[in-house]
Design a protein around this motif. Structure first.
Motif: not given
Length: 347
Positions: A54-57, A70-81, A315-325
């Motif tokens: 998160l610090l690097l982002i 959220n767009l950086i981490i989840f790669k989409k502009d999701n209204k539900i998120i 959980f979902y956030f950390c999963y998405a963060l793990t694979f965020s580029n």
């Protein structure tokens, strides 16, 4: 100096009233007895990994609102998120406000209750006006003193520990992962927002020391609770142990209020980023007023429904963060367009 402030900012967003009172550490760790020490090292690596990422982002992107992050981490502009993130921070902030009044045994809807809310409104407005800089200063100044008092309380109550196992150790890995994910999710916007302009080495250093301090303090609390198993029956075990000395009790009670406020301010800073009105004062006052109004409601049912959702989203956030580029050259254009659309809609 900024790095030290960010370290304590991260700690301040995580150690709320539940942590510093000892109840949260008991529910997640101490009830597994000596086995609870086994998860400290894996938890350190998880905290270090997520905090540093998160610090690097944040270091490479000027994060001004949560939609961009959220767009950086989840790669989409999701209204539900977006909706669940907004609701999560609303309920967290409202619960912190409610906790402050409860800790002072204020009678609901009494003049003292409304006076406390008015005072909290003024203080919160000042903090949100100066945004992340005020949080850095508050945490950088107060958190070292809070941690010192916490360690003094623990040391004063060290004796022979007892291996009391009150729950199946099978649940221990889940508890540790749940704890990390929820707390990283709680502070992710503030962490990313605070680190703009830092280099990779500085980010790793901050992540390392923040994780080390959190885990060491947790070891102190676990050991203290295993040495004083009778205190575990109380809502705030460490506050009960501090009550053996009147002066220490008063000081530690004040430390708990500081822990509540630092967590509250960090969630309010996150909430503020959802609002994009032309007048900044509206963006500051509106989220505070919403949380103050909701803090007047009994949260038992609401929290019992929403808190599990917060955990799942963590959980979902950390999963998405793990694979965020982290190479963000390509997403930047989409981030810019999405943020503009959001601002235009809000306006």
């Amino acid at each position: 100096m900024k790095q030290i402030k960010i370290i304590f900012l991260i700690i301040g967003t995580i150690i709320g009233a539940g942590f510093i009172s000892g109840k949260e550490v008991f529910e997640f760790f101490s009830k597994f007895g000596y086995y609870s020490y086994l998860v400290i090292l894996p938890m350190f690596f998880c905290l270090y990994y997520f905090i540093t990422k998160l610090l690097l982002i944040g270091a490479n992107n000027k994060i001004n609102n949560i939609e961009k992050l959220n767009l950086i981490i989840f790669k989409k502009d999701n209204k539900i998120i977006k909706v669940f993130t907004f609701l999560s921070f609303i309920i967290l902030s409202s619960t912190m406000i409610s906790a402050i009044n409860t800790s002072f045994n204020v009678e609901w809807f009494s003049p003292k209750h409304f006076l406390n809310l008015a005072l909290l409104l003024v203080i919160s407005c000042i903090v949100l006006h100066y945004d992340i800089s005020s949080l850095l200063n508050i945490c950088g100044f107060l958190l070292p003193m809070v941690l010192c008092v916490l360690i003094i309380v623990c040391f004063a109550n060290f004796n022979s520990p007892t291996n009391i196992i009150l729950n199946s150790i099978v649940l221990m890995p889940y508890n540790a992962l749940n704890y990390v994910c929820r707390n990283v999710f709680l502070s992710y916007f503030v962490i990313a927002k605070s680190s703009f302009g830092l280099n990779t080495k500085q980010c790793k250093r901050i992540g390392f020391f923040a994780s080390v301090i959190l885990c060491l303090v947790m070891i102190f609390i676990i050991t203290c609770e295993l040495c004083n198993h009778k205190a575990l029956d109380y809502p705030m075990p460490l506050l009960f142990l501090a009550s053996k000395n009147n002066i220490l009790y008063i000081i530690y009670f004040c430390c708990i209020q500081v822990a509540i406020l630092t967590t509250l301010f960090s969630t309010l800073v996150t909430l503020k980023s959802f609002f994009h009105f032309k007048k900044n004062i509206t963006n500051i006052i509106l989220p505070i007023l919403i949380c103050i109004v909701l803090s007047l409601i009994k949260f038992d049912t609401f929290v019992s429904i929403l808190y599990p959702i917060v955990g799942i989203l963590g959980f979902y956030f950390c999963y998405a963060l793990t694979f965020s580029n982290l190479s963000l050259q390509n997403p930047n254009k989409h981030i810019h367009n999405a943020c503009n659309k959001t601002q235009n809609k809000s306006t």
